[in-house]
Motif scaffolding. Structure first.
Motif, mmCIF file in Angstrom:
data_model
loop_
_atom_site.group_PDB
_atom_site.id
_atom_site.type_symbol
_atom_site.label_atom_id
_atom_site.label_comp_id
_atom_site.label_asym_id
_atom_site.label_seq_id
_atom_site.Cartn_x
_atom_site.Cartn_y
_atom_site.Cartn_z
ATOM 1 N N ARG A 41 -6.919 23.859 -20.923
ATOM 2 C CA ARG A 41 -5.632 24.407 -21.307
ATOM 3 C C ARG A 41 -4.993 23.350 -22.169
ATOM 4 N NH1 ARG A 41 -2.799 28.322 -19.022
ATOM 5 N NH2 ARG A 41 -4.381 29.182 -17.667
ATOM 6 N N LEU A 42 -4.529 23.838 -23.286
ATOM 7 C CA LEU A 42 -3.920 23.042 -24.366
ATOM 8 C C LEU A 42 -2.513 22.752 -24.075
ATOM 9 C CD1 LEU A 42 -6.186 24.200 -27.277
ATOM 10 C CD2 LEU A 42 -6.520 22.329 -25.616
ATOM 11 N N ASP A 43 -1.878 21.876 -24.658
ATOM 12 C CA ASP A 43 -0.340 21.673 -24.772
ATOM 13 C C ASP A 43 0.081 22.259 -25.790
ATOM 14 O OD1 ASP A 43 2.279 20.480 -24.689
ATOM 15 O OD2 ASP A 43 1.673 18.329 -24.943
ATOM 16 N N THR A 44 0.711 23.213 -25.756
ATOM 17 C CA THR A 44 1.097 24.173 -26.862
ATOM 18 C C THR A 44 2.402 23.578 -27.396
ATOM 19 O OG1 THR A 44 2.291 25.652 -25.332
ATOM 20 C CG2 THR A 44 0.102 26.314 -26.103
ATOM 21 N N ASP A 45 3.267 22.771 -26.751
ATOM 22 C CA ASP A 45 4.462 22.069 -27.282
ATOM 23 C C ASP A 45 4.007 21.078 -28.318
ATOM 24 O OD1 ASP A 45 5.897 23.569 -25.536
ATOM 25 O OD2 ASP A 45 6.096 21.982 -23.919
ATOM 26 N N ARG A 46 2.791 20.475 -28.200
ATOM 27 C CA ARG A 46 2.468 19.652 -29.120
ATOM 28 C C ARG A 46 1.946 20.392 -30.578
ATOM 29 N NH1 ARG A 46 -2.565 18.162 -30.744
ATOM 30 N NH2 ARG A 46 -3.347 19.235 -29.082
ATOM 31 N N SER A 102 4.764 29.688 -27.437
ATOM 32 C CA SER A 102 4.510 28.418 -26.674
ATOM 33 C C SER A 102 4.787 28.462 -25.332
ATOM 34 C CB SER A 102 5.169 26.997 -27.469
ATOM 35 O OG SER A 102 4.774 25.870 -26.796
ATOM 36 N N ALA A 105 2.668 27.968 -21.737
ATOM 37 C CA ALA A 105 2.929 26.980 -20.937
ATOM 38 C C ALA A 105 3.271 27.532 -19.337
ATOM 39 C CB ALA A 105 4.011 26.039 -21.519
ATOM 40 N N THR A 134 11.785 23.396 -23.308
ATOM 41 C CA THR A 134 11.060 22.062 -24.004
ATOM 42 C C THR A 134 12.161 21.582 -25.158
ATOM 43 O OG1 THR A 134 9.256 21.404 -25.359
ATOM 44 C CG2 THR A 134 10.211 23.766 -25.254
#
Length: 450
Positions: free
Chosen positions: A3-8, A425, A429, A443
Protein backbone atom coordinates in the motif's frame (compact mmCIF):
# COMPACT_ATOMS: atom_id res chain seq x y z
CA UNK A 1 -0.03 -5.73 -2.24
CA UNK A 2 2.22 -2.91 -1.04
CA UNK A 3 0.00 0.00 0.00
CA UNK A 4 1.62 3.22 -1.20
CA UNK A 5 1.57 6.68 0.35
CA UNK A 6 -0.40 8.55 -2.28
CA UNK A 7 0.07 11.90 -0.53
CA UNK A 8 3.76 11.59 -1.38
CA UNK A 9 2.88 11.01 -5.04
CA UNK A 10 0.35 13.84 -5.38
CA UNK A 11 1.78 17.22 -4.36
CA UNK A 12 -0.87 19.70 -5.45
CA UNK A 13 0.62 22.52 -3.39
CA UNK A 14 3.64 22.54 -5.70
CA UNK A 15 1.84 21.19 -8.77
CA UNK A 16 3.77 17.93 -9.03
CA UNK A 17 2.31 14.52 -9.90
CA UNK A 18 4.34 11.29 -9.83
CA UNK A 19 4.40 9.15 -12.97
CA UNK A 20 3.82 6.14 -10.72
CA UNK A 21 0.09 6.98 -10.90
CA UNK A 22 -0.04 5.74 -14.47
CA UNK A 23 1.91 2.48 -14.36
CA UNK A 24 2.13 1.15 -10.81
CA UNK A 25 0.29 -2.17 -10.33
CA UNK A 26 -0.10 -1.74 -6.58
CA UNK A 27 -1.74 1.65 -7.07
CA UNK A 28 -4.12 0.09 -9.57
CA UNK A 29 -5.14 -2.53 -7.00
CA UNK A 30 -5.63 0.20 -4.40
CA UNK A 31 -7.91 2.00 -6.85
CA UNK A 32 -10.08 -1.07 -7.26
CA UNK A 33 -10.34 -1.54 -3.49
CA UNK A 34 -10.72 2.03 -2.25
CA UNK A 35 -11.98 4.16 -5.16
CA UNK A 36 -14.20 2.09 -7.44
CA UNK A 37 -15.90 0.46 -4.45
CA UNK A 38 -16.99 3.84 -3.02
CA UNK A 39 -17.44 6.52 -5.69
CA UNK A 40 -20.62 6.95 -7.72
CA UNK A 41 -20.07 5.42 -11.17
CA UNK A 42 -21.99 5.81 -14.42
CA UNK A 43 -23.57 2.50 -15.48
CA UNK A 44 -25.67 3.30 -18.56
CA UNK A 45 -28.72 5.04 -19.96
CA UNK A 46 -32.27 3.88 -19.37
CA UNK A 47 -32.95 4.05 -23.12
CA UNK A 48 -30.64 1.03 -23.47
CA UNK A 49 -33.24 -1.02 -21.55
CA UNK A 50 -36.62 0.43 -22.60
CA UNK A 51 -38.78 -2.68 -22.04
CA UNK A 52 -39.40 -5.15 -19.18
CA UNK A 53 -36.84 -7.95 -19.42
CA UNK A 54 -34.27 -5.78 -21.22
CA UNK A 55 -30.70 -5.86 -19.96
CA UNK A 56 -27.38 -4.21 -20.73
CA UNK A 57 -24.11 -5.54 -19.32
CA UNK A 58 -21.92 -2.72 -18.01
CA UNK A 59 -18.95 -2.32 -15.68
CA UNK A 60 -18.11 -0.72 -12.35
CA UNK A 61 -14.35 -0.63 -12.04
CA UNK A 62 -13.23 -4.15 -12.96
CA UNK A 63 -16.59 -5.69 -12.00
CA UNK A 64 -19.13 -6.84 -14.60
CA UNK A 65 -22.63 -5.63 -13.73
CA UNK A 66 -26.05 -6.09 -15.31
CA UNK A 67 -28.29 -3.07 -15.85
CA UNK A 68 -31.72 -4.70 -16.02
CA UNK A 69 -35.39 -3.77 -16.13
CA UNK A 70 -37.59 -6.23 -14.24
CA UNK A 71 -41.05 -7.38 -15.30
CA UNK A 72 -42.66 -4.53 -13.34
CA UNK A 73 -40.47 -1.94 -15.05
CA UNK A 74 -38.06 -1.38 -12.16
CA UNK A 75 -34.37 -0.81 -12.88
CA UNK A 76 -31.61 -2.77 -11.14
CA UNK A 77 -27.82 -2.89 -11.17
CA UNK A 78 -26.64 -6.42 -10.33
CA UNK A 79 -23.21 -7.98 -9.98
CA UNK A 80 -22.81 -10.37 -12.91
CA UNK A 81 -21.63 -13.39 -10.95
CA UNK A 82 -23.49 -16.48 -9.74
CA UNK A 83 -23.71 -16.93 -5.98
CA UNK A 84 -22.88 -20.65 -6.37
CA UNK A 85 -19.48 -20.78 -8.13
CA UNK A 86 -19.07 -17.26 -9.47
CA UNK A 87 -19.64 -17.87 -13.18
CA UNK A 88 -21.16 -14.99 -15.13
CA UNK A 89 -24.94 -15.39 -15.30
CA UNK A 90 -25.16 -13.15 -18.38
CA UNK A 91 -22.71 -13.71 -21.22
CA UNK A 92 -24.24 -11.31 -23.75
CA UNK A 93 -23.79 -7.54 -24.00
CA UNK A 94 -27.51 -6.78 -24.23
CA UNK A 95 -30.87 -8.38 -24.94
CA UNK A 96 -34.19 -9.37 -23.41
CA UNK A 97 -34.86 -12.28 -21.07
CA UNK A 98 -37.11 -13.56 -18.31
CA UNK A 99 -34.24 -15.07 -16.30
CA UNK A 100 -30.47 -15.01 -16.01
CA UNK A 101 -29.36 -18.65 -15.89
CA UNK A 102 -25.81 -19.56 -14.94
CA UNK A 103 -24.42 -21.83 -17.68
CA UNK A 104 -22.29 -23.75 -15.14
CA UNK A 105 -24.81 -25.30 -12.71
CA UNK A 106 -28.01 -23.60 -13.92
CA UNK A 107 -28.92 -21.53 -10.90
CA UNK A 108 -31.50 -19.05 -12.26
CA UNK A 109 -32.23 -15.49 -11.26
CA UNK A 110 -35.15 -13.22 -12.15
CA UNK A 111 -34.40 -9.87 -13.77
CA UNK A 112 -34.68 -8.22 -10.34
CA UNK A 113 -31.86 -10.48 -9.11
CA UNK A 114 -33.93 -12.88 -7.00
CA UNK A 115 -32.78 -16.51 -7.01
CA UNK A 116 -35.74 -18.43 -8.46
CA UNK A 117 -34.30 -21.72 -9.68
CA UNK A 118 -31.87 -24.24 -8.19
CA UNK A 119 -31.62 -27.69 -9.83
CA UNK A 120 -32.64 -30.48 -7.39
CA UNK A 121 -33.33 -27.86 -4.75
CA UNK A 122 -35.53 -30.04 -2.50
CA UNK A 123 -33.04 -32.91 -2.47
CA UNK A 124 -29.69 -31.15 -2.37
CA UNK A 125 -30.43 -27.97 -0.45
CA UNK A 126 -33.01 -28.79 2.23
CA UNK A 127 -33.77 -25.74 4.33
CA UNK A 128 -31.71 -23.28 2.26
CA UNK A 129 -33.35 -19.84 2.18
CA UNK A 130 -33.17 -18.81 -1.48
CA UNK A 131 -33.93 -15.21 -0.61
CA UNK A 132 -30.48 -14.96 0.97
CA UNK A 133 -28.73 -15.97 -2.26
CA UNK A 134 -29.96 -13.38 -4.76
CA UNK A 135 -27.58 -11.66 -7.12
CA UNK A 136 -25.62 -8.96 -5.33
CA UNK A 137 -27.19 -5.55 -5.93
CA UNK A 138 -25.49 -2.18 -5.62
CA UNK A 139 -25.87 -0.36 -2.32
CA UNK A 140 -27.38 2.72 -4.00
CA UNK A 141 -28.64 3.53 -7.49
CA UNK A 142 -29.83 6.79 -9.03
CA UNK A 143 -31.70 7.49 -12.25
CA UNK A 144 -30.83 11.05 -13.18
CA UNK A 145 -32.55 12.29 -16.32
CA UNK A 146 -32.25 8.84 -17.85
CA UNK A 147 -28.63 8.23 -16.83
CA UNK A 148 -28.08 5.41 -14.33
CA UNK A 149 -25.45 5.79 -11.61
CA UNK A 150 -24.55 3.42 -8.79
CA UNK A 151 -22.22 2.90 -5.84
CA UNK A 152 -21.27 -0.11 -3.72
CA UNK A 153 -21.00 2.11 -0.61
CA UNK A 154 -24.16 2.33 1.49
CA UNK A 155 -22.64 5.29 3.34
CA UNK A 156 -21.94 7.32 0.23
CA UNK A 157 -23.83 10.64 0.02
CA UNK A 158 -26.90 10.70 -2.25
CA UNK A 159 -26.02 11.09 -5.91
CA UNK A 160 -27.24 14.68 -6.24
CA UNK A 161 -25.14 15.66 -3.22
CA UNK A 162 -22.19 13.88 -4.84
CA UNK A 163 -22.74 15.88 -8.05
CA UNK A 164 -23.04 19.15 -6.19
CA UNK A 165 -22.83 22.25 -8.37
CA UNK A 166 -21.45 20.20 -11.26
CA UNK A 167 -25.06 19.16 -11.79
CA UNK A 168 -26.02 22.23 -13.85
CA UNK A 169 -23.14 21.52 -16.23
CA UNK A 170 -24.00 17.83 -16.66
CA UNK A 171 -27.57 18.96 -17.35
CA UNK A 172 -26.29 20.71 -20.48
CA UNK A 173 -25.52 17.31 -21.98
CA UNK A 174 -28.68 15.58 -20.74
CA UNK A 175 -31.42 18.15 -21.27
CA UNK A 176 -33.16 18.77 -24.59
CA UNK A 177 -31.57 21.30 -26.91
CA UNK A 178 -34.65 23.53 -26.57
CA UNK A 179 -34.34 23.80 -22.78
CA UNK A 180 -36.74 21.07 -21.68
CA UNK A 181 -35.43 18.96 -18.80
CA UNK A 182 -34.11 15.53 -19.70
CA UNK A 183 -35.27 14.01 -22.96
CA UNK A 184 -32.01 12.57 -24.25
CA UNK A 185 -31.58 9.02 -25.50
CA UNK A 186 -28.65 6.83 -26.47
CA UNK A 187 -28.39 6.15 -30.17
CA UNK A 188 -25.80 4.37 -32.32
CA UNK A 189 -25.45 1.72 -29.60
CA UNK A 190 -22.34 1.76 -27.42
CA UNK A 191 -18.93 2.07 -29.05
CA UNK A 192 -16.27 0.03 -27.21
CA UNK A 193 -12.54 -0.32 -27.74
CA UNK A 194 -9.37 -0.90 -25.73
CA UNK A 195 -6.35 1.43 -25.66
CA UNK A 196 -2.94 1.00 -23.97
CA UNK A 197 -3.17 3.85 -21.50
CA UNK A 198 -4.03 4.52 -17.88
CA UNK A 199 -7.71 5.42 -17.36
CA UNK A 200 -6.88 8.62 -15.48
CA UNK A 201 -5.31 10.29 -18.52
CA UNK A 202 -8.54 10.53 -20.56
CA UNK A 203 -10.52 11.33 -17.41
CA UNK A 204 -8.33 14.33 -16.62
CA UNK A 205 -8.25 15.32 -20.31
CA UNK A 206 -12.04 15.75 -20.22
CA UNK A 207 -11.78 17.72 -16.96
CA UNK A 208 -10.97 20.68 -19.17
CA UNK A 209 -7.55 20.21 -20.79
CA UNK A 210 -7.86 22.78 -23.56
CA UNK A 211 -4.08 23.21 -23.64
CA UNK A 212 -3.74 20.18 -25.92
CA UNK A 213 -5.71 21.68 -28.82
CA UNK A 214 -2.59 22.02 -31.04
CA UNK A 215 -2.48 18.22 -31.22
CA UNK A 216 -5.68 18.38 -33.31
CA UNK A 217 -4.27 20.82 -35.87
CA UNK A 218 -4.37 18.33 -38.74
CA UNK A 219 -8.07 17.63 -38.15
CA UNK A 220 -8.79 21.36 -37.93
CA UNK A 221 -7.08 21.89 -41.27
CA UNK A 222 -9.15 19.20 -42.97
CA UNK A 223 -12.45 20.44 -41.57
CA UNK A 224 -14.88 17.75 -40.46
CA UNK A 225 -17.48 20.01 -38.86
CA UNK A 226 -21.13 20.14 -39.93
CA UNK A 227 -20.59 23.44 -41.82
CA UNK A 228 -17.32 22.47 -43.51
CA UNK A 229 -18.62 22.70 -47.08
CA UNK A 230 -19.98 26.16 -46.29
CA UNK A 231 -16.52 27.38 -45.35
CA UNK A 232 -16.29 26.76 -41.59
CA UNK A 233 -13.07 24.88 -40.98
CA UNK A 234 -12.19 22.98 -37.87
CA UNK A 235 -13.62 20.04 -35.97
CA UNK A 236 -16.94 21.66 -35.12
CA UNK A 237 -18.91 24.84 -35.69
CA UNK A 238 -18.04 27.81 -33.50
CA UNK A 239 -21.26 28.02 -31.52
CA UNK A 240 -19.42 29.58 -28.57
CA UNK A 241 -18.11 32.61 -30.46
CA UNK A 242 -18.20 35.61 -28.15
CA UNK A 243 -18.65 33.51 -25.00
CA UNK A 244 -16.42 33.55 -21.93
CA UNK A 245 -14.92 30.11 -21.42
CA UNK A 246 -14.69 28.96 -17.81
CA UNK A 247 -12.85 26.06 -16.21
CA UNK A 248 -14.47 24.93 -12.97
CA UNK A 249 -13.27 22.42 -10.39
CA UNK A 250 -15.49 21.06 -7.65
CA UNK A 251 -14.72 19.74 -4.15
CA UNK A 252 -15.71 16.14 -4.95
CA UNK A 253 -13.13 15.97 -7.78
CA UNK A 254 -15.35 16.80 -10.76
CA UNK A 255 -13.98 19.19 -13.37
CA UNK A 256 -15.69 20.92 -16.30
CA UNK A 257 -15.07 23.35 -19.13
CA UNK A 258 -18.16 25.37 -20.01
CA UNK A 259 -18.87 28.78 -21.53
CA UNK A 260 -20.99 31.79 -20.56
CA UNK A 261 -22.47 33.88 -23.35
CA UNK A 262 -23.28 37.58 -23.20
CA UNK A 263 -26.91 38.23 -22.30
CA UNK A 264 -29.38 36.97 -24.90
CA UNK A 265 -26.71 36.45 -27.55
CA UNK A 266 -28.19 35.95 -31.04
CA UNK A 267 -27.97 32.49 -32.56
CA UNK A 268 -24.60 31.69 -34.15
CA UNK A 269 -25.24 29.85 -37.39
CA UNK A 270 -24.27 26.19 -37.31
CA UNK A 271 -24.98 23.11 -39.40
CA UNK A 272 -25.03 25.39 -42.45
CA UNK A 273 -24.38 22.59 -44.94
CA UNK A 274 -27.96 21.41 -44.39
CA UNK A 275 -30.43 24.35 -44.13
CA UNK A 276 -33.26 22.19 -42.74
CA UNK A 277 -31.03 21.01 -39.90
CA UNK A 278 -29.73 24.54 -39.33
CA UNK A 279 -33.28 25.78 -38.92
CA UNK A 280 -33.96 23.03 -36.36
CA UNK A 281 -30.99 24.07 -34.21
CA UNK A 282 -31.86 27.74 -34.57
CA UNK A 283 -35.36 26.98 -33.29
CA UNK A 284 -33.94 24.95 -30.38
CA UNK A 285 -31.53 27.76 -29.45
CA UNK A 286 -34.17 30.48 -29.47
CA UNK A 287 -36.69 28.29 -27.65
CA UNK A 288 -34.08 27.56 -24.98
CA UNK A 289 -33.52 31.29 -24.48
CA UNK A 290 -37.26 31.80 -24.16
CA UNK A 291 -37.63 29.00 -21.61
CA UNK A 292 -34.53 29.59 -19.49
CA UNK A 293 -33.87 33.30 -19.85
CA UNK A 294 -30.65 34.28 -18.08
CA UNK A 295 -29.81 30.63 -17.36
CA UNK A 296 -29.60 29.94 -21.09
CA UNK A 297 -26.27 31.80 -21.19
CA UNK A 298 -24.46 28.75 -19.78
CA UNK A 299 -23.43 26.44 -22.63
CA UNK A 300 -21.60 23.10 -22.54
CA UNK A 301 -18.22 21.96 -23.64
CA UNK A 302 -16.71 19.00 -21.74
CA UNK A 303 -16.51 17.66 -18.21
CA UNK A 304 -15.59 14.71 -16.00
CA UNK A 305 -17.75 13.46 -13.16
CA UNK A 306 -15.21 11.94 -10.79
CA UNK A 307 -13.73 9.44 -11.22
CA UNK A 308 -14.15 7.94 -14.71
CA UNK A 309 -17.26 9.30 -16.45
CA UNK A 310 -16.94 12.18 -18.90
CA UNK A 311 -19.26 14.02 -21.25
CA UNK A 312 -19.11 16.12 -24.38
CA UNK A 313 -21.91 18.65 -24.24
CA UNK A 314 -22.93 19.39 -27.82
CA UNK A 315 -20.66 18.70 -30.81
CA UNK A 316 -20.43 15.71 -30.41
CA UNK A 317 -22.88 15.18 -27.54
CA UNK A 318 -21.94 12.02 -25.68
CA UNK A 319 -20.98 10.29 -22.44
CA UNK A 320 -17.69 8.42 -22.11
CA UNK A 321 -16.65 5.77 -19.62
CA UNK A 322 -12.99 4.97 -18.95
CA UNK A 323 -13.04 1.40 -17.63
CA UNK A 324 -9.73 0.22 -16.13
CA UNK A 325 -8.30 -3.07 -17.36
CA UNK A 326 -5.03 -2.58 -15.52
CA UNK A 327 -2.59 0.25 -14.91
CA UNK A 328 -1.77 0.46 -18.62
CA UNK A 329 -5.00 -0.61 -20.30
CA UNK A 330 -8.35 1.14 -20.58
CA UNK A 331 -11.58 0.00 -22.17
CA UNK A 332 -13.32 3.05 -23.59
CA UNK A 333 -17.09 3.18 -23.95
CA UNK A 334 -18.81 6.07 -25.70
CA UNK A 335 -22.57 6.57 -25.72
CA UNK A 336 -23.79 9.20 -28.15
CA UNK A 337 -26.84 11.21 -27.09
CA UNK A 338 -29.58 12.94 -29.04
CA UNK A 339 -32.97 14.41 -28.19
CA UNK A 340 -35.35 11.48 -28.31
CA UNK A 341 -37.94 13.48 -30.28
CA UNK A 342 -35.46 15.03 -32.73
CA UNK A 343 -36.46 14.61 -36.41
CA UNK A 344 -35.01 11.61 -38.22
CA UNK A 345 -32.94 13.79 -40.56
CA UNK A 346 -31.31 15.47 -37.53
CA UNK A 347 -30.39 12.12 -36.03
CA UNK A 348 -29.00 10.94 -39.36
CA UNK A 349 -26.77 14.00 -39.78
CA UNK A 350 -25.52 13.75 -36.21
CA UNK A 351 -24.80 10.06 -36.66
CA UNK A 352 -22.41 10.81 -39.51
CA UNK A 353 -20.79 13.79 -37.77
CA UNK A 354 -20.34 12.07 -34.41
CA UNK A 355 -18.65 9.05 -36.00
CA UNK A 356 -16.27 11.26 -37.99
CA UNK A 357 -15.31 13.06 -34.80
CA UNK A 358 -15.26 10.48 -32.00
CA UNK A 359 -14.91 6.79 -31.35
CA UNK A 360 -12.15 4.38 -32.42
CA UNK A 361 -12.32 5.66 -36.01
CA UNK A 362 -13.05 9.29 -35.11
CA UNK A 363 -10.35 11.64 -36.35
CA UNK A 364 -10.19 13.78 -33.22
CA UNK A 365 -10.26 10.88 -30.81
CA UNK A 366 -7.42 9.16 -32.67
CA UNK A 367 -5.25 12.18 -31.84
CA UNK A 368 -6.24 11.92 -28.18
CA UNK A 369 -5.56 8.20 -28.02
CA UNK A 370 -2.07 8.63 -29.43
CA UNK A 371 -1.32 11.25 -26.75
CA UNK A 372 -2.65 9.11 -23.90
CA UNK A 373 -0.91 5.96 -25.13
CA UNK A 374 2.50 7.61 -25.40
CA UNK A 375 2.04 9.45 -22.10
CA UNK A 376 1.47 6.10 -20.38
CA UNK A 377 4.47 4.58 -22.12
CA UNK A 378 6.50 7.60 -21.00
CA UNK A 379 5.95 6.64 -17.37
CA UNK A 380 7.34 3.11 -17.64
CA UNK A 381 11.03 3.85 -17.58
CA UNK A 382 13.12 3.64 -14.42
CA UNK A 383 14.71 7.02 -15.09
CA UNK A 384 11.44 8.65 -16.20
CA UNK A 385 9.70 7.69 -12.96
CA UNK A 386 12.31 9.57 -10.95
CA UNK A 387 10.96 12.83 -12.35
CA UNK A 388 7.44 14.08 -11.56
CA UNK A 389 5.12 15.66 -14.11
CA UNK A 390 4.47 19.40 -14.13
CA UNK A 391 0.89 20.38 -13.22
CA UNK A 392 1.68 24.00 -12.33
CA UNK A 393 -0.34 25.72 -15.04
CA UNK A 394 -2.35 28.76 -13.81
CA UNK A 395 -1.71 28.09 -10.13
CA UNK A 396 -3.51 30.72 -8.08
CA UNK A 397 -5.34 32.13 -11.11
CA UNK A 398 -8.82 30.91 -10.14
CA UNK A 399 -11.25 32.07 -7.50
CA UNK A 400 -14.36 30.95 -5.67
CA UNK A 401 -16.50 34.11 -5.88
CA UNK A 402 -17.59 33.87 -9.52
CA UNK A 403 -21.24 33.59 -10.64
CA UNK A 404 -20.57 29.95 -11.54
CA UNK A 405 -20.43 27.80 -8.40
CA UNK A 406 -17.12 26.04 -7.88
CA UNK A 407 -13.49 27.10 -8.17
CA UNK A 408 -13.47 29.08 -11.42
CA UNK A 409 -10.72 30.10 -13.81
CA UNK A 410 -11.27 32.23 -16.90
CA UNK A 411 -7.99 31.11 -18.42
CA UNK A 412 -6.74 27.65 -19.35
CA UNK A 413 -5.77 25.91 -16.13
CA UNK A 414 -4.63 22.64 -14.62
CA UNK A 415 -6.46 23.34 -11.38
CA UNK A 416 -9.17 20.89 -12.44
CA UNK A 417 -6.55 18.16 -12.80
CA UNK A 418 -4.88 19.10 -9.51
CA UNK A 419 -8.23 18.82 -7.71
CA UNK A 420 -8.92 15.51 -9.50
CA UNK A 421 -5.67 13.97 -8.25
CA UNK A 422 -6.05 15.43 -4.78
CA UNK A 423 -9.37 13.65 -4.46
CA UNK A 424 -7.92 10.48 -6.03
CA UNK A 425 -5.27 10.49 -3.30
CA UNK A 426 -7.90 10.89 -0.58
CA UNK A 427 -9.84 7.86 -1.82
CA UNK A 428 -6.73 5.70 -1.95
CA UNK A 429 -5.79 6.82 1.56
CA UNK A 430 -9.21 5.61 2.77
CA UNK A 431 -10.39 8.98 4.05
CA UNK A 432 -13.97 9.63 5.18
CA UNK A 433 -16.77 11.21 3.16
CA UNK A 434 -16.32 14.65 4.72
CA UNK A 435 -12.88 14.74 3.13
CA UNK A 436 -13.98 13.10 -0.12
CA UNK A 437 -16.71 15.71 -0.55
CA UNK A 438 -14.30 18.55 0.19
CA UNK A 439 -15.99 19.58 3.44
CA UNK A 440 -12.76 18.99 5.37
CA UNK A 441 -9.16 18.79 4.25
CA UNK A 442 -7.51 15.45 4.96
CA UNK A 443 -3.88 16.25 4.20
CA UNK A 444 -1.53 19.26 4.14
CA UNK A 445 -0.45 18.44 0.57
CA UNK A 446 -3.15 20.53 -1.10
CA UNK A 447 -3.14 23.70 -3.12
CA UNK A 448 -4.58 26.85 -1.57
CA UNK A 449 -7.80 26.34 -3.55
CA UNK A 450 -8.56 23.27 -1.44
Amino acid sequence: MARLDTDRLVDTRNGLISRELFVNKDLYQQELETLFTRAWLFVGHESLIPNPGDYFVSRMGAESVILSRDKAGGIHVLLNTCRHRGMKVCLYDEGNTTHFTCPYHHWSYATDGQLVGVPQYDTLYPGMDRSQWSLIEVAQMANYKGTIWATWDKDAPPFLDYLGAAREHLDLALDCRDGREGGSEAFLGVHKWIIPCNWKLPAENFCGDTYHNPSHRSVDMIGIGPSARSGTKGRRDDELKGAQHVWVSFPAGHGIHSAIQPAMMPYAEAFRDTPVIEEYFRHCYEERQRRLGEKSRLLPFVGTIFPNSSYHGRQPRSICMWHPHGPESTEVWRIFLVDKDAPAEVKDLLRHFYMRYSGPAGMTEQDDMENWNYATAGARGVIARRYPLNYQQSMGAGKDDDPVAGHVSVQITEENSRRFYARWSDYLAGRDWDVLMGRRDGTPRRAAAE
